[in-house]
Enzyme design. Structure first.
Site, PDB file in Angstrom:
ATOM      1  N   ASP A   2     -34.443 -19.763  -0.929  1.00 54.07           N
ATOM      2  CA  ASP A   2     -33.759 -18.653  -1.604  1.00 54.07           C
ATOM      3  C   ASP A   2     -32.275 -18.711  -1.259  1.00 54.07           C
ATOM      4  O   ASP A   2     -31.901 -19.353  -0.277  1.00 54.07           O
ATOM      5  CB  ASP A   2     -34.355 -17.300  -1.134  1.00 54.07           C
ATOM      6  CG  ASP A   2     -34.164 -16.187  -2.162  1.00 54.07           C
ATOM      7  OD1 ASP A   2     -33.013 -15.795  -2.398  1.00 54.07           O
ATOM      8  OD2 ASP A   2     -35.167 -15.711  -2.727  1.00 54.07           O
ATOM      9  N   TYR A  32     -31.826 -14.071 -21.484  1.00 52.94           N
ATOM     10  CA  TYR A  32     -33.015 -14.133 -20.625  1.00 52.94           C
ATOM     11  C   TYR A  32     -34.214 -14.646 -21.423  1.00 52.94           C
ATOM     12  O   TYR A  32     -34.955 -15.525 -20.960  1.00 52.94           O
ATOM     13  CB  TYR A  32     -33.282 -12.733 -20.064  1.00 52.94           C
ATOM     14  CG  TYR A  32     -34.425 -12.633 -19.082  1.00 52.94           C
ATOM     15  CD1 TYR A  32     -34.270 -13.038 -17.757  1.00 52.94           C
ATOM     16  CD2 TYR A  32     -35.657 -12.108 -19.462  1.00 52.94           C
ATOM     17  CE1 TYR A  32     -35.306 -12.924 -16.840  1.00 52.94           C
ATOM     18  CE2 TYR A  32     -36.701 -11.996 -18.565  1.00 52.94           C
ATOM     19  CZ  TYR A  32     -36.526 -12.399 -17.254  1.00 52.94           C
ATOM     20  OH  TYR A  32     -37.572 -12.287 -16.354  1.00 52.94           O
TER      21      TYR A  32
END
Ligand SMILES: NC(=O)c1ccc[n+]([C@@H]2O[C@H](COP(=O)([O-])OP(=O)(O)OC[C@H]3O[C@@H](n4cnc5c(N)ncnc54)[C@H](O)[C@@H]3O)[C@@H](O)[C@H]2O)c1
Length: 267
Positions: A37, A155
């Site tokens: 991450d 998106y």
């Protein structure tokens, strides 16, 4: 025996939300984890939590859009845990901005994380999985990869893109007879921190007021938002050998959103 005992799994975007739930569940079911991450504090804390609970997990700081980092992440998985069997390509961001108001920089940022990041993950994971004799790639798409959603044009493009990318790679792996399966997961409205982070346009700088997923869930046929754990349960199935005959397929976990409109004729 755990459902993924002995397998080694990379989970990108594993510090929060759905990725964190996947890491916890896969570890509980016997997998050895590599959590990556950009959120180093959150990722390291989760790896520590899993290790303390008796599991095996390491955290590596990684921006999935940085190609140079990918060979290092794959090499670490093989060095620390011995092999790579599962990739959960989960890291993602969402920008809430209409297509005609979107700058090219915003478009590129949206697609860099959600599409380039998935492409790079798959490109670099497949050779390692071939060395391991096969594997399972799980790509986190969305219901927004199946149907349109106003305000989420970029998106939707990114999530629809990875949906078909997954099918093409699934076929390439099948032809190569390499034992690697590739499937997508399509969550609906899931209660995770993503809703507090959704920026508007102008290169993603400005923020909307936080969106409440529970308010959005009124339009979901089952009437409630889903949980990250409910998505992780689907990911576990796709990662495990129980889904051995599934590749190029889609697992929709959306409380009925894509089924149609749930009109309540009588209240
Ligand atoms: N929450 C939902 O309702 C929902 C619905 C459908 C699909 N999804 C998808 O599920 C995935 C996980 O979302 P979530 O809801 O858990 O969100 P989240 O924001 O809680 O978690 C996403 C994680 O990805 C990380 N990340 C962001 N950019 C990154 C980058 N460039 N490199 C590495 N890591 C990065 C973040 O730091 C964060 O930890 C995303 O792909 C999202 O699009 C979520």
């Amino acid at each position: 025996m755990g459902q993924v005992a002995g397998k080694v799994a990379i989970v990108t975007g594993g510090a929060s939300g759905i990725g964190a739930a996947c890491a916890r569940l896969l570890a509980r079911e016997g997998a050895k984890l590599v959590i990556t991450d950009i959120d180093a504090a959150g990722g390291a804390a989760l790896a520590g939590e899993i290790t303390e609970a008796g599991g095996a997990a390491i955290f590596l700081a990684q921006d999935v859009t940085d190609e140079a980092r990918w060979p290092e992440v794959i090499a670490s998985a093989e060095r620390v845990h011995g092999r790579l069997d599962v990739l959960v390509a989960n890291a993602g961001i969402g920008l809430l901005v209409a297509a005609i108001d979107m700058t090219l920089a915003d478009w590129r940022r949206q697609n860099a994380v959600n599409m380039d990041g998935v492409f790079l993950a798959v490109k670099h994971a497949v050779p390692a999985m071939r060395r391991a004799g096969g594997g399972s790639i799980v790509i986190m798409s969305s219901v927004a990869g199946i149907r349109g959603s106003a305000g989420l044009a970029g998106y939707c493009a990114s999530k629809g893109g990875v949906r078909l990318f997954a099918k093409a790679v699934a076929l390439e792996c099948a032809i190569a007879d390499d034992g690697i399966r590739v499937n997508t997961v399509h969550p609906g409205i899931i209660d995770t921190p993503i809703w507090q982070k959704i920026p508007t346009g102008a290169e993603g700088a400005a923020r909307n007021a936080p969106i409440d997923p529970h308010a959005l869930a009124r339009e979901v046929p089952v009437g409630v938002a889903g949980t990250a754990a409910e998505v992780a349960a689907g990911v576990l199935f796709l990662a495990s050998d129980a889904s051995r005959y599934m590749t190029g397929s889609e697992l929709v976990i959306d409380g009925g959103i894509t089924a149609g409109t749930a009109r309540r004729w009588r209240s």
